[in-house]
Design an enzyme around this catalytic site. Sequence first.
Site, PDB file in Angstrom:
ATOM      1  N   GLU A  10      -6.109   7.175  -0.738  1.00 45.86           N
ATOM      2  CA  GLU A  10      -6.396   5.839   0.601  1.00 45.86           C
ATOM      3  C   GLU A  10      -6.072   4.491  -0.356  1.00 45.86           C
ATOM      4  O   GLU A  10      -6.229   3.540  -0.317  1.00 45.86           O
ATOM      5  CB  GLU A  10      -6.443   6.127   1.652  1.00 45.86           C
TER       6      GLU A  10
ATOM      7  N   HIS B 188       1.938   4.417  -2.739  1.00 42.12           N
ATOM      8  CA  HIS B 188       1.855   5.804  -2.726  1.00 42.12           C
ATOM      9  C   HIS B 188       3.135   6.743  -3.720  1.00 42.12           C
ATOM     10  O   HIS B 188       3.169   7.519  -4.284  1.00 42.12           O
ATOM     11  CB  HIS B 188       1.312   6.359  -1.431  1.00 42.12           C
TER      12      HIS B 188
ATOM     13  N   HIS C  63       0.854  -1.059  -0.414  1.00 40.13           N
ATOM     14  CA  HIS C  63       0.489  -0.350   0.141  1.00 40.13           C
ATOM     15  C   HIS C  63       0.888   1.342  -0.025  1.00 40.13           C
ATOM     16  O   HIS C  63       0.682   2.006  -0.829  1.00 40.13           O
ATOM     17  CB  HIS C  63      -1.105   0.039   1.480  1.00 40.13           C
ATOM     18  N   GLU C  64       1.869   1.420   1.235  1.00 39.65           N
ATOM     19  CA  GLU C  64       3.091   2.572   0.821  1.00 39.65           C
ATOM     20  C   GLU C  64       3.806   2.630  -0.267  1.00 39.65           C
ATOM     21  O   GLU C  64       3.816   3.743  -0.946  1.00 39.65           O
ATOM     22  CB  GLU C  64       3.880   2.725   2.576  1.00 39.65           C
TER      23      GLU C  64
END
Length: 299
Positions: free
Chosen positions: A216, A145, A141-142
């Site tokens: 997100e 980004h 997930h990070e």
Amino acid sequence: MARTRFRGDRGLTLRMGGVGLGLGLLYVAFGAVLLTATPLGGFGIVIVLAMAWGQWYFSDSLALKSMGAKIVEPAQAPELHAMIDRLCALAAMPKPRVAVAVTDMPNAFATGRSPRHSAVCVTTGIMQRLDADELEGVLSHELSHVANRDVTVMTVASSLGLLAGFITRWGMYAGNVFGGRNNRNNGAVFLVVFLVSMVVYFLSFLLTRSLSRYRELSADRSGAYLTGRPSALSSALVKISGDMARIPNSDLREGQAISAFFFAPAINRQSIGALMATHPPLQQRLDQLARVSAELSER
């Protein structure tokens, strides 16, 4: 979006473009006010641009410092580095710097001005609570980004609000220094600067929050598709959200400055309105991951 194997998100690209355009217009308007309505003139614009550049260029260092995080080498955190090495190879993206923050708050965040100048930070609290698959889901997930560059847009968006607040606080002093203490126009000038700064801050706040919530959801989707295990990310979300509610407020305050960059919000009060929230509701994120899981199972 950077050229990686993370699944593209046209909605995120369009939103980042819209936010970028809106911020550009705000910068122009703010600079025009400083140039024409204040004694600072061009000097004020130089200050604004210098601070904006500094916020962007040193964004990763500032964010890590605010959490007391330290960069760790592979010998210091071999399992964490091995996990990020594997995900970066899978995504075909440059490996960011790896940092660890010593705090019981279970969270993670990504920061940086570009994929090659970025950092991913995890807390000791999240490493203690999650198993390997769950932590891998959070890291994917990070990394999303970073690959999508939405963390860069968020950094620029946040900096404009900070600059507006700085100019508001400094405006009266600057008016006295550059305009003379006996200048009757100082009060009117300060009022103009104050009102414009408040408008700029409010608009940049709304732009930042709207992008923050969508990015997100996008990172959840991208991370789940990359690992192929959306259930692990769902499990991590449930664990972290539940544990965050039990973290003392004194510990949560440590991360309030960068709450919008966290995997899960540091403040999760029911009284916060949808427009003010930095993250989408937990159930919305879980429902989306359930749809991703169903899609993957049909293949």
